[in-house]
Motif scaffolding. Structure first.
Motif, PDB file in Angstrom:
ATOM      1  N   PHE A 126      89.143  59.868  52.350  1.00 42.88           N
ATOM      2  CA  PHE A 126      89.513  59.186  53.587  1.00 42.88           C
ATOM      3  C   PHE A 126      90.477  58.042  53.324  1.00 42.88           C
ATOM      4  O   PHE A 126      91.396  57.797  54.106  1.00 42.88           O
ATOM      5  N   TYR A 127      90.277  57.336  52.216  1.00 42.39           N
ATOM      6  CA  TYR A 127      91.111  56.176  51.905  1.00 42.39           C
ATOM      7  C   TYR A 127      92.278  56.500  50.976  1.00 42.39           C
ATOM      8  O   TYR A 127      93.090  55.615  50.693  1.00 42.39           O
ATOM      9  N   THR A 128      92.361  57.727  50.463  1.00 42.54           N
ATOM     10  CA  THR A 128      93.376  58.048  49.462  1.00 42.54           C
ATOM     11  C   THR A 128      94.203  59.253  49.908  1.00 42.54           C
ATOM     12  O   THR A 128      93.749  60.397  49.799  1.00 42.54           O
ATOM     13  N   LYS A 184      92.930  47.905  50.721  1.00 42.48           N
ATOM     14  CA  LYS A 184      92.482  49.263  51.030  1.00 42.48           C
ATOM     15  C   LYS A 184      91.482  49.755  49.990  1.00 42.48           C
ATOM     16  O   LYS A 184      90.467  50.384  50.334  1.00 42.48           O
ATOM     17  N   THR A 185      91.742  49.475  48.721  1.00 41.55           N
ATOM     18  CA  THR A 185      90.799  49.851  47.673  1.00 41.55           C
ATOM     19  C   THR A 185      89.488  49.101  47.820  1.00 41.55           C
ATOM     20  O   THR A 185      88.405  49.655  47.598  1.00 41.55           O
ATOM     21  N   LEU A 186      89.570  47.829  48.206  1.00 44.03           N
ATOM     22  CA  LEU A 186      88.354  47.044  48.419  1.00 44.03           C
ATOM     23  C   LEU A 186      87.510  47.649  49.537  1.00 44.03           C
ATOM     24  O   LEU A 186      86.286  47.781  49.404  1.00 44.03           O
ATOM     25  N   LYS A 187      88.150  48.028  50.631  1.00 40.64           N
ATOM     26  CA  LYS A 187      87.407  48.640  51.730  1.00 40.64           C
ATOM     27  C   LYS A 187      86.747  49.940  51.286  1.00 40.64           C
ATOM     28  O   LYS A 187      85.603  50.232  51.654  1.00 40.64           O
ATOM     29  N   SER A 197      96.670  60.661  48.468  1.00 40.79           N
ATOM     30  CA  SER A 197      97.016  61.559  47.368  1.00 40.79           C
ATOM     31  C   SER A 197      95.951  62.631  47.176  1.00 40.79           C
ATOM     32  O   SER A 197      96.261  63.783  46.860  1.00 40.79           O
ATOM     33  N   PHE A 198      94.685  62.275  47.366  1.00 39.80           N
ATOM     34  CA  PHE A 198      93.608  63.252  47.233  1.00 39.80           C
ATOM     35  C   PHE A 198      93.696  64.297  48.342  1.00 39.80           C
ATOM     36  O   PHE A 198      93.537  65.501  48.100  1.00 39.80           O
ATOM     37  N   ARG A 199      93.990  63.851  49.562  1.00 40.79           N
ATOM     38  CA  ARG A 199      94.137  64.802  50.661  1.00 40.79           C
ATOM     39  C   ARG A 199      95.338  65.712  50.427  1.00 40.79           C
ATOM     40  O   ARG A 199      95.302  66.907  50.757  1.00 40.79           O
ATOM     41  N   ALA A 200      96.396  65.166  49.862  1.00 39.50           N
ATOM     42  CA  ALA A 200      97.575  65.984  49.571  1.00 39.50           C
ATOM     43  C   ALA A 200      97.265  67.034  48.504  1.00 39.50           C
ATOM     44  O   ALA A 200      97.733  68.183  48.600  1.00 39.50           O
ATOM     45  N   ASP A 201      96.485  66.658  47.489  1.00 40.62           N
ATOM     46  CA  ASP A 201      96.091  67.632  46.466  1.00 40.62           C
ATOM     47  C   ASP A 201      95.244  68.747  47.065  1.00 40.62           C
ATOM     48  O   ASP A 201      95.402  69.925  46.723  1.00 40.62           O
ATOM     49  N   LEU A 202      94.311  68.378  47.956  1.00 39.47           N
ATOM     50  CA  LEU A 202      93.477  69.396  48.594  1.00 39.47           C
ATOM     51  C   LEU A 202      94.328  70.330  49.449  1.00 39.47           C
ATOM     52  O   LEU A 202      94.124  71.557  49.436  1.00 39.47           O
ATOM     53  N   ALA A 203      95.286  69.760  50.200  1.00 35.47           N
ATOM     54  CA  ALA A 203      96.142  70.600  51.038  1.00 35.47           C
ATOM     55  C   ALA A 203      96.986  71.548  50.194  1.00 35.47           C
ATOM     56  O   ALA A 203      97.145  72.732  50.528  1.00 35.47           O
ATOM     57  N   ALA A 204      97.512  71.034  49.075  1.00 32.98           N
ATOM     58  CA  ALA A 204      98.312  71.890  48.196  1.00 32.98           C
ATOM     59  C   ALA A 204      97.464  72.995  47.589  1.00 32.98           C
ATOM     60  O   ALA A 204      97.912  74.142  47.465  1.00 32.98           O
ATOM     61  N   CYS A 205      96.230  72.674  47.230  1.00 39.75           N
ATOM     62  CA  CYS A 205      95.327  73.678  46.654  1.00 39.75           C
ATOM     63  C   CYS A 205      95.003  74.755  47.684  1.00 39.75           C
ATOM     64  O   CYS A 205      94.962  75.942  47.364  1.00 39.75           O
ATOM     65  N   CYS A 206      94.761  74.340  48.922  1.00 42.61           N
ATOM     66  CA  CYS A 206      94.454  75.314  49.978  1.00 42.61           C
ATOM     67  C   CYS A 206      95.650  76.216  50.260  1.00 42.61           C
ATOM     68  O   CYS A 206      95.498  77.419  50.489  1.00 42.61           O
ATOM     69  N   ARG A 207      96.855  75.637  50.239  1.00 44.10           N
ATOM     70  CA  ARG A 207      98.044  76.456  50.464  1.00 44.10           C
ATOM     71  C   ARG A 207      98.237  77.479  49.357  1.00 44.10           C
ATOM     72  O   ARG A 207      98.592  78.634  49.616  1.00 44.10           O
TER      73      ARG A 207
END
Length: 372
Positions: free
Chosen positions: A323-325, A262-265, A327-337
């Motif tokens: 898109f591939y991580t 996944k990291t390679l992609k 954890s980053f999307r979770a951080d953004l969602a937590a920040c928005c909340r």
């Protein structure tokens, strides 16, 4: 078109053909100063939109990797993403505002010292962004070809990052001596340019071609070499697996662990975005260096559009990482909340506590890093 050209117009702004032999201190008597054209206005508007998106997304990426869930990245991969976000932020806060303001003012009002400094920082950030992509490619090559050599990856990546930043500093340093403020008395016009820094036209062309090679050709060749070796290695492993000779396949697991694949992609897509975004701009630059008359037949908006398209690469990296991580999307969602809620500080603190913990308890142990 050149980032280092000696035209008395803002770099890649109005793009009127420079006066002949401008590098040899010509008398600029019949020269007309550039203007803030409609195409340049479009460029400024597009650049400001990219600036806002790139600043927010790259700052969010930097915060996630530095102090958010991105800390779970493996110890050798985390500095690479921090460096990539830092280089993109340099591009965002140096190249984009400088380009937009310079197109609006047309001439230079910042003085000689700021002229030298900003031209240096502009080339420094462009080199750093390209070289860090090379370091990431080399890291992925070593991780796939030598998966058991993970212990030395952290030290190796630190050395490569130090070399990348040092080379960027070294290659951008001539800008401090080449660029300076030039005054055209007949037109009451001041510009930050390299006018008069080259004794002959071929010297200026050689300087521009050298930076084209270091900014684009060498990184592209090295990244292509790394990923070609990776693809060849993966293909060989698949062939060995079909022949019953694979020793890496155990209990139904893949030849390459899913996290590493996944990291390679992700890194492949990041490199492809660099190539797609900057290739048209650099190809047009080569055409300009060897055939300056093409500016008279090429529509102005094409030059502006290609430079804006190149800057789009700065916005692509955090999008691809997100898109591939997860954890980053979770951080953004937590920040928005958090930003969208009007709860008290006490309730926010309670929300940050893990399920099953009391509000007074502390995290005693950080989650183990994810090895990629």
């Amino acid at each position: 078109m050149s980032e280092n050209g000696s035209s008395l117009t803002p770099p890649s702004s109005s793009l009127a053909p420079p006066p002949p032999n401008i590098s040899q201190y010509p008398p600029l008597t019949n020269w007309e100063p550039p203007t803030f054209t409609r195409a340049a206005q479009f460029r400024v508007g597009a650049t400001l939109l990219l600036f806002l998106f790139a600043a927010c997304s790259n700052l969010a990426l930097l915060a996630s990797v530095w102090c958010g869930r991105g800390r779970r990245l493996s110890s050798h991969l985390r500095p690479l993403m921090l460096s990539l976000a830092s280089a993109d932020l340099m591009m965002t806060f140096v190249v984009m505002p400088l380009d937009a303001v310079w197109n609006v003012t047309v001439q230079w009002y910042g003085g000689n010292a700021l002229c030298k400094l900003l031209c240096f920082l502009k080339l420094f950030s462009m080199h750093a962004s390209a070289f860090i992509l090379v370091v990431i490619s080399l890291d992925r090559q070593h991780a796939i070809l030598h998966p058991l050599d993970a212990l030395s990856a952290h030290r190796r990546n630190r050395c490569m990052l130090l070399l990348a930043w040092s080379l960027s500093l070294l290659l951008a340093s001539p800008q401090l001596f080449i660029f300076r403020t030039i005054r055209v008395e007949s037109a009451d016009f001041i510009q930050c340019a390299s006018h008069g820094s080259f004794g002959h036209q071929w010297q200026e062309t050689f300087y521009n071609m050298f930076h084209f090679i270091t900014l684009y050709v060498v990184p592209l060749l090295m990244m292509s070499f790394c990923y070609s070796r990776i693809l060849l290695h993966i293909n060989q492993q698949h062939l060995q697996n079909k022949a019953g000779e694979s020793h890496l396949r155990r209990c139904g697991t893949d030849i390459i662990p899913k996290a590493r694949m996944k990291t390679l992609k992700m890194t492949v897509v990041i490199v492809l975005s660099f190539v797609v975004c900057w290739t048209p701009y650099y190809l047009l630059g080569i055409w300009y260096w060897f055939q300056p008359d093409m500016l008279q037949v090429t529509p102005e908006y094409i030059h502006h559009a290609l430079f804006v398209f190149g800057n789009l690469n700065t916005c692509c990296d955090p999008v691809i990482y997100g898109f591939y991580t997860p954890s980053f999307r979770a951080d953004l969602a937590a920040c928005c909340r958090r930003s969208g809620s009007n709860t008290s500080p006490q309730s926010v603190a309670r929300l940050s506590v893990r399920p099953g913990q009391h509000s007074g308890e502390q995290d005693q142990q950080a989650p183990p890093p994810t090895r990629l």
